[in-house]
Design a protein around this motif. Structure first.
Motif: not given
Lengths: 405, 405
Positions: A19-20, A64, A22-23, A49, A15-16, A82-84
């Motif tokens: 997220q990175k 998000r 996407i950021e 994803t 997940k991390a 991915l937590d969305v």
């Protein structure tokens, strides 16, 4: 109702990590004054994803993302960390509704993957996003993807290990009298047993590809539609590239240029073998290919413009009077290597005139090759990681070329 | 300088065949009031030229087409028998120049393959063809391609023969204890030895595909992004379809749904095997799949609306209380079969609500399948030619399912 767990947890992209990624994209979107990107291409979906389903991933410049899945939503839920919000959708016209529903502003400037997005879909987006200006965000995504994380590099190293095994297996299988096609059948079988995913993703329209080339003698001098120095005749005019029906003989070059793919990640590797010996001109050219690789290993470092690696290779080819054969003939390509990762043709392109500086974390293949039309082609290729201190060669398989049978 | 002959003459699509295809397209262009079509997709290029290179084929509504080749012009000249000007080009802006140079009028209404053409290319065409209206000619081409010539049918029959051999080889190789992935490696190796081209063309954006499915037990109930009833888990989340690492056991369904491709032409075939015996519910469903196939064989004839074959299958599934499992669960597809040829997903689509009549010369796969989520999927698939008198089944491989080991 799907099976709850399709894969072991260690196979899923953390997940991390997602997220990175996407950021980083959101930072770039801000740079380009974009309000969001709508991502639908399979490889880009895998990148952001960790998996691929028929889906629209909307990444707003801030906040998000949401994933709208046409098919199969259960798989997206189980196979992505991915937590969305992951929501089902049936028709493109629902996209605006879902963006609003998740309290995201409608984009005034929206990024699309225009290098691959079909016109028919684009025309529908134009009818849905009435007040939106569209922007090609392909290059933004490709530039992000060119810099590999340590997670990605560990994946790429696993693929490279598999490739070494595949190349070693060739020595056990090859013998004069087999056809190119018989031999690749056996090698591909080894590859699958070792976990080769089969599918090799190549970005772009019409980018047809299948494993690579095993080409012998005159066939190793033939090219095709593909933007590479050597591509082979193929077995049929309808699929006119790759290995063909030619019987493998003693004392001719056997060019083996295969692509490994495992857990999404790709490496590319070429060796020129011979059972017996080859003409001294071809042999000398192979030595020059090795010299080019060595010179590039010595020179490449972060900050160097990409074109410098091409120029260096060109200079060495010229020194040996091999310019007419360098990187293909009669239609040479103007690169010496290419970025590689989830797709075979990533950034950077190590080509004539490319000023973009090399960066730490880039992964690319270097492939010095020489083609003598009507006679044969020879060449060498390895995949490298660019570290702070320079290039790290992935394969431990020897660059040499003689098979004694 | 390329080798003069890359393929034996009998492998090349005859000139008369290619000319007939182009004349038929020209008739359709006239119907739709189009002045020409610009064809660039690989499969459509194969259909109209007999081969594929990176090229633009311009077919005017009247007169001689021209082929503008970016890479590799020598291959286009040697591998296509189409007798038209074949000219090198480097930049899209030259297209108008070449059209004029060959005394063809500039098109006012131009057909493009908008289902696959990327937006970035389209935007460039818009800048080049300033006074031209663009029209999506995909459906025109796909409708033409749906009716196979006798030349094409003989090719398809050759592919079907290869597929029978591949399916027979499974019986020699399969044994409990092998993983799905080990087994497909061996089968793909047989396929390649028998001349399988490897590459399977599927029309459309993101249409990822690799050989097909070999799925056992619970895996045979799982689907993916792909618009089919069953697609498997896959080995990695990044390529989440097809065979996986599951070990093959006794007394569970082994769904083998593989796609053959040779000389460009494709056939599709599914059998459900078992080593030992399966649950009576699954066994009964397989019998119903056979009954559906038999009913379709009896009913199908030229003139019948395509939807009737779906409706017929649905009615039989309903009679046996199998609607909740018919053609996938929990996300069923709404077709019972699909056209097939140079691509896996051609016209006709044998689906709910499709009024288009079946026509003589169509080739399609019929694939009744039943899915029990969390348990297994079973099904049968064969490729058929629609003759004047009805369906001709291509495979001679038995529809039955028991392996005694």
């Amino acid at each position: 109702m799907q099976i709850n767990k399709n894969f072991n947890d260690n196979l899923l992209t953390p997940k991390a990590e997602l997220q990175k990624r996407i950021e980083k994209l959101q930072l770039e979107l801000r740079q380009y004054d974009l309000d969001g990107a709508l991502i639908i291409q399979s490889t880009d979906l895998v990148y952001f994803t960790g998996t691929y389903q028929n889906a629209h991933l909307y990444i707003p410049v801030e906040g998000r993302p949401i994933i709208m899945v046409r098919r199969n939503i259960d798989r997206m839920k189980t196979d992505s960390k991915l937590d969305v919000p992951i929501i089902p959708f049936k028709s493109m016209s629902e996209i605006i509704h879902f963006i609003k529903q998740h309290n995201l502003p409608l984009p005034k400037r929206l990024g699309l993957e225009m290098d691959v997005l079909p016109v028919s879909s684009f025309l529908r987006y134009q009818k849905i996003f009435l007040d939106t200006e569209f922007f090609d965000c392909t290059h933004i995504i490709r530039k992000l993807r060119a810099i590999k994380s340590s997670f990605e590099i560990s994946r790429i190293k696993e693929t490279s290990k598999m490739m070494d095994k595949i190349f070693r297996s060739l020595f056990e299988i090859i013998r004069p009298g087999l056809s190119e096609f018989d031999l690749v059948g056996e090698i591909e079988s080894v590859a699958r047993r070792e976990g080769h995913q089969g599918l090799i993703r190549v970005r772009g329209f019409n980018a047809e590809f299948y494993f690579g080339q095993l080409l012998t003698g005159v066939n190793s001098a033939i090219t095709s539609y593909f933007d590479g120095p050597i591509n082979g005749v193929g077995l049929y005019p309808e699929v006119p590239f790759g290995p063909g029906g030619k019987i493998i003989q003693r004392n001719e070059p056997i060019l083996f240029d295969y692509v490994g793919a495992k857990s999404g990640y790709i490496t590319d590797m070429t060796r020129t073998f011979v059972i017996g010996s080859i003409d001294s001109k071809l042999d000398k050219s192979y030595q020059v290919a090795k010299e080019i690789q060595q010179a590039i290993i010595q020179e490449a470092k972060p900050g160097l413009p990409a074109k410098m690696l091409y120029d260096l290779a060109y200079k060495i080819a010229k020194k040996y009077n091999l310019i007419d054969h360098f990187m293909g003939a009669p239609y040479p390509v103007s690169f010496i290597g290419h970025g590689i990762g989830l797709e075979l043709n990533e950034l950077p392109v190590l080509a004539k005139g490319i000023e973009e500086p090399l960066q730490e974390g880039m992964v690319f293949a270097i492939e010095p090759k020489f083609v003598f039309p009507g006679i044969a082609g020879v060449g060498l290729e390895n995949t490298f990681i660019l570290n702070k201190s320079g290039l790290e060669k992935l394969s431990s398989f020897p660059d040499d070329k003689i098979i004694n049978i």
